[in-house]
Design an enzyme around this catalytic site. Structure first.
Site, PDB file in Angstrom:
ATOM      1  CB  CYS A   2      -1.058   0.088   1.286  1.00 15.69           C
ATOM      2  SG  CYS A   2      -1.820  -0.946   1.240  1.00 15.69           S
ATOM      3  NE  ARG A  27       4.204   1.565  -0.002  1.00 13.99           N
ATOM      4  CZ  ARG A  27       5.557   1.521   0.906  1.00 13.99           C
ATOM      5  NH1 ARG A  27       6.487   1.884   0.856  1.00 13.99           N
ATOM      6  NH2 ARG A  27       4.770   1.542   2.539  1.00 13.99           N
ATOM      7  CD1 TRP A  75      -1.659  -7.153   0.145  1.00 12.50           C
ATOM      8  CD2 TRP A  75      -1.020  -5.957  -2.056  1.00 12.50           C
ATOM      9  NE1 TRP A  75      -1.385  -7.545  -0.412  1.00 12.50           N
ATOM     10  CE2 TRP A  75      -0.973  -7.750  -1.940  1.00 12.50           C
ATOM     11  CE3 TRP A  75      -0.177  -5.789  -3.165  1.00 12.50           C
ATOM     12  CZ2 TRP A  75      -0.319  -8.534  -2.148  1.00 12.50           C
ATOM     13  CZ3 TRP A  75       0.356  -7.104  -4.048  1.00 12.50           C
ATOM     14  CH2 TRP A  75       0.261  -8.171  -4.072  1.00 12.50           C
ATOM     15  CG  ASN A 101      -0.133   2.246   4.060  1.00 10.63           C
ATOM     16  OD1 ASN A 101      -1.417   2.448   2.834  1.00 10.63           O
ATOM     17  ND2 ASN A 101       0.878   3.272   3.693  1.00 10.63           N
ATOM     18  N   GLY A 102      -1.237  -0.853   6.475  1.00  2.67           N
ATOM     19  CA  GLY A 102      -1.068  -1.399   8.039  1.00  2.67           C
ATOM     20  C   GLY A 102      -2.189  -2.103   8.163  1.00  2.67           C
ATOM     21  CD  GLU A 495      18.029 -13.418  -5.602  1.00  8.31           C
ATOM     22  OE1 GLU A 495      17.022 -11.809  -5.953  1.00  8.31           O
ATOM     23  OE2 GLU A 495      17.054 -13.189  -4.131  1.00  8.31           O
ATOM     24  CE  LYS A 499      15.080 -10.460  -7.635  1.00  7.98           C
ATOM     25  NZ  LYS A 499      14.691 -11.440  -6.708  1.00  7.98           N
ATOM     26  CD  GLU A 502      10.881 -12.133  -6.528  1.00 10.07           C
ATOM     27  OE1 GLU A 502      10.553 -11.813  -5.583  1.00 10.07           O
ATOM     28  OE2 GLU A 502      11.730 -11.831  -7.319  1.00 10.07           O
ATOM     29  CG  HIS A 518      20.285 -36.306  -2.276  1.00  5.97           C
ATOM     30  ND1 HIS A 518      20.679 -38.114  -2.010  1.00  5.97           N
ATOM     31  CD2 HIS A 518      21.460 -36.664  -2.156  1.00  5.97           C
ATOM     32  CE1 HIS A 518      21.645 -38.474  -1.428  1.00  5.97           C
ATOM     33  NE2 HIS A 518      22.057 -36.824  -1.509  1.00  5.97           N
ATOM     34  CE  LYS A 617      12.368  -3.897  -3.899  1.00  7.33           C
ATOM     35  NZ  LYS A 617      13.195  -4.034  -5.133  1.00  7.33           N
TER      36      LYS A 617
END
Length: 622
Positions: A2, A27, A75, A101-102, A495, A499, A502, A518, A617
Site C-alpha cells: 500500500c 509497493r 493491497w 496503510n497497515g 536467488e 527471480k 517472481e 536426492h 516491494k
C-alpha cells in the site's frame, strides 16, 4: 504494501497525487483512489480498481483545482479489491476522509462498538473503522467542550484518543471538512515521510514520491501525530505533546526514480549495479589498515571481539543474501553464523547467549516479519544491527546500529541491485570482523584489491545481456526450471530461481547441486532446463558430475561459467561466461546472468515485470 501520498500548498493537489501514486506502484496494490476538496468545501473522492492509469484518466478529467488532497494505493487485506473497499474512506457523517496503510487487528470489536452507536459501514475494510472512530472522538470532544470550536490541537488530541484504541499497525492521513487548510498524519509501525517545500508540504509512505518536489524531509516516528499545513509542520508525540522534529536532506533525486532510456525499472536497476556497488563500498575500504570501515555500528571493537555467534534474519531475497553472509562470516571472520527466516524467528524461542549479535537484513526497512524479529531480540536484551537501504525506515530507526547500503531507490519489485549491495556489505563486514580477530594484513589487502574490482567486473558481466535474451527466447515456453549451485553459489541458485518465479510465473526451484540426486532429479526431462552456476573452483569437478547426470537423462542445461572454460561448452547446451573472480566474490558476479534471464523471459511472456502479480516491494503485513 500500500502507498500513501498527500499534498497541501499553493499548487494543484491532483498533479502531485497522481505522480506520487505512480512512484509508489512498486509497493504493490490492486486498487487506488484520491480525495480532494471541491470549491464548495465538499470531498471529491475518486476510486478505481486495477492500475493507476485507470484512476489517472478519471482524476485528470476533473476540473477541480483543489490545493489539498490525499491519495492511496491499496493491497486488499480486509475485503476484496473493489471500488467500495478502495481508499480514501469517509468517516462520520461525511466530515472527514482517511487513507490508511497497515492492519488493525481489533477492527471487528471496534466495528461492533461503532455500529451500536449508529455508524453505518459501506466497506469491508478495517480502515473505515478508523475513520468512524476518529469521528466518534471528535463528536465526544464537541459534546464535552460546550460548543467551543475545534482547533488543530483539539483534532490532534481526538486522533490520539482514537489511535490509542487501535491494535495493529497504521500510517494514516486525514482531511477534515472543518479544516481544509491541514492534513493530519500519524504512524505506528507503518512509515510516513513529510516533504518540506516552498509554501507547500507533501506526505508519502516513503521518500521516492518526493524527489523533485522537496529537498528536505521529516521522518515520522511511531506514536507521532503531525499537523501539516501549506507553510507549517507541527509534530506531537502520544506521551509528551508537541516535540521538535529533525529535518533531513532528501538523498533521492528525480533521475533515480525515472526510467530514462530503459523500458522497465528492473532492467535499469540491473544495469545500475556497477554504480550501486561503488556507492556501497565508498569510504568503507581502509587500505592502510587492510580493513573495512563502518560509521554506524555503534559498538566498540572490544565488544565486537566478544561476539561468539551471529544470527542473520531476513525474508525473501534478503534471506538469500544472508545465506551468502553465512558463508562469508564463517570462512573469513571465523564466527559461527546462523540464518533464520524472520517470520519464524519472531515466534521461536531459540537459545541466544549474551555474546550473540543479530543482524536484520532488509531492502525497505519496513518488512513486517523482519521488524518483528528485531523487536523480539531487542526485548530480550540482545544487540541488534540492520543492513538496510532506506534511511529513516522503521528498522533503521529501531536497530542499535547498522550499515546503510546506499544502493539508491529500487523501484522494481524483484530486488536486484539491493541484493548485490547486501552481499557486498556482508563481505566488507566479514573483512572488518576478520581483521579484528585472525585475518592477516596481507589477506585483508588482497580482499580489498578484489572488492575494488567489482564494479568493472559487473560491467563486463552485463555484456551477456544479448546472449541472455537469446537463451530466454529458447526457453520462454517451458513451465519448470531447476537452478543448481554449490558453496557460495548455492544461494545464487536460490536467488536465480526466485527471480524467475517472481516475475515470469514459471515454477523454479534452487538446490545445492549435489542434492539434485536426492529427489529433484525425478523432475528432469526434455522440457525442464537446469541452470548450473559453476565457476571453476575446488568443487568444479563434482558439479560437473552432477551436470553429466542431468545430460544423461535428456535434460537441457544452461551453465554460468568463468571465461576461458572450454570444457563446459562441450557439455552444456548453452553457456554464459562471466569474468573469473575469487570465491567470495562469485555470488555477486554469477547472479547477473540469472537476473537478465529472468527479466527477458518475463518480457517475452508478456508479464508485468516491475509489478508482478500478488507481490509487493515493501511487505508490511505478516
Amino acid at each position: 504494501m500500500c502507498g500513501i501520498v498527500g499534498y497541501i500548498g499553493s499548487g494543484v493537489a491532483k498533479d502531485f497525487l497522481l505522480e506520487g501514486l505512480r512512484r509508489l506502484e512498486y509497493r504493490g496494490y490492486d486498487s487506488a483512489g484520491t480525495a480532494t476538496v471541491d470549491p464548495n468545501g465538499d470531498f471529491l473522492i475518486t476510486k478505481s480498481t486495477g492500475r493507476i492509469h485507470s484512476l489517472s484518466s478519471m482524476v485528470a478529467s476533473s476540473s477541480c483545482k483543489s490545493n489539498i488532497g490525499i491519495g492511496h494505493t491499496r493491497w486488499a487485506t480486509h475485503g476484496p479489491a473493489t471500488v467500495v473497499n478502495a481508499h480514501p474512506h469517509i468517516g462520520g457523517s461525511d466530515e472527514l476522509t482517511i487513507a490508511h496503510n497497515g492492519v488493525i487487528e481489533n477492527f471487528n470489536e471496534l466495528r461492533e462498538m461503532l455500529a451500536a452507536k449508529d455508524y453505518t459501514f459501506k466497506s469491508e475494510t478495517d480502515t473505515e473503522v478508523v475513520a468512524h472512530l476518529i469521528a466518534e472522538c471528535l463528536k465526544s470532544h464537541r459534546a464535552s467542550s460546550n460548543g467551543t470550536p475545534l482547533d488543530h490541537d483539539a483534532v490532534v488530541e481526538c486522533m490520539k484518543q482514537a489511535l490509542a484504541q487501535l491494535r495493529g499497525t497504521f500510517g494514516i492521513v486525514v482531511i477534515l471538512k472543518e479544516f481544509p487548510d491541514a492534513i493530519f498524519a500519524a504512524r505506528l509501525g507503518s512509515p510516513l515521510v513529510i516533504g518540506i517545500g516552498s509554501d507547500e508540504h507533501f506526505v508519502a509512505s516513503d521518500a521516492s514520491p518526493l524527489a523533485g518536489y522537496a529537498d528536505q524531509i521529516v521522518y515520522l516516528a511511531d506514536h507521532q501525530v503531525a499537523v501539516v499545513t501549506a507553510d507549517h509542520l507541527q509534530v506531537s508525540h502520544r506521551d509528551s505533546g508537541v516535540i521538535s522534529h529533525d529535518v533531513k536532506e532528501l538523498q533521492v533525486d528525480s533521475g533515480q526514480v525515472e526510467l530514462g532510456e530503459f523500458k522497465h525499472y528492473m532492467l535499469k536497476e540491473i544495469f545500475e549495479q556497477p554504480t550501486s556497488l561503488k556507492n556501497t563500498m565508498r569510504g568503507r575500504l581502509n587500505e592502510d589498515d587492510a580493513t573495512a570501515v563502518f560509521g554506524g555500528l555503534n559498538i566498540s571493537n572490544q565488544d565486537l571481539r566478544k561476539v561468539k555467534r551471529i544470527v542473520l534474519t531476513a525474508c525473501g531475497t534478503s534471506w538469500h543474501s544472508a545465506l551468502v553472509g553465512e558463508y562469508l562470516l564463517e570462512e573469513i571472520a571465523q564466527i559461527p553464523t546462523e540464518v533464520e527466516y524472520a517470520s519464524e524467528l519472531r515466534y521461536r524461542n531459540p537459545p541466544m547467549d549474551d555474546d550473540t549479535l543479530l543482524f536484520a537484513i532488509t531492502q525497505s526497512g519496513e518488512t513486517a516479519d523482519t521488524l518483528g524479529a528485531l523487536r523480539e531480540m531487542k526485548r530480550k536484551g540482545h544487540m541488534t544491527m540492520a543492513i538496510c537501504n532506506v534511511v529513516g525506515s522503521s528498522i533503521a530507526q529501531e536497530a542499535d546500529g547498522g550499515i546503510f547500503l546506499h544502493a539508491g531507490p529500487e523501484i522494481g519489485v524483484a530486488s536486484t541491485k539491493a541484493y548485490t549491495s547486501q552481499c557486498l556489505a556482508l563481505m566488507m563486514l566479514s573483512l572488518y570482523l576478520g581483521r579484528l580477530r585472525h585475518l592477516s594484513y596481507n589477506a585483508g589487502r588482497r580482499m580489498i584489491d578484489e572488492i575494488k574490482r567489482l564494479p568493472s567486473l559487473i560491467e563486463k558481466a552485463l555484456q551477456c545481456n544479448e546472449q541472455a535474451k537469446a537463451i530466454s527466447e529458447k526457453y520462454q515456453h517451458v513451465n519448470n526450471f531447476l537452478y543448481l549451485g554449490r558453496q557460495y553459489n548455492f544461494p545464487t541458485a536460490l536467488e536465480g530461481a526466485l527471480k524467475l518465479k517472481e516475475i515470469s510465473y514459471i515454477h523454479a526451484e534452487g538446490y545445492p547441486a549435489a542434492e539434485m540426486k536426492h529427489g529433484p532429479i525425478a523432475l528432469v526431462d526434455e522440457q525442464t532446463p537446469s541452470v548450473f552456476v559453476m565457476p571453476r573452483g575446488f568443487i568444479y569437478e563434482k558439479v560437473m558430475s552432477n551436470l553429466e547426470e542431468i545430460k544423461a537423462r535428456g535434460g537441457p542445461v544452461i551453465a554460468v561459467a568463468f571465461e576461458g572454460d572450454e570444457r563446459i561448452t562441450e557439455v552444456a547446451d548453452d553457456v554464459i561466461f562471466v569474468p573469473p573472480v575469487e570465491d567470495f566474490l562469485q555470488p555477486i558476479v554469477t547472479v547477473i546472468p540469472l537476473q537478465l534471464i529472468a527479466y527477458h523471459i518475463a518480457v517475452l511472456r508478456g508479464c508485468d515485470v516491475d509489478k508482478p502479480r500478488n507481490l509487493a516491494k515493501s511487505v508490511t503485513v505478516e
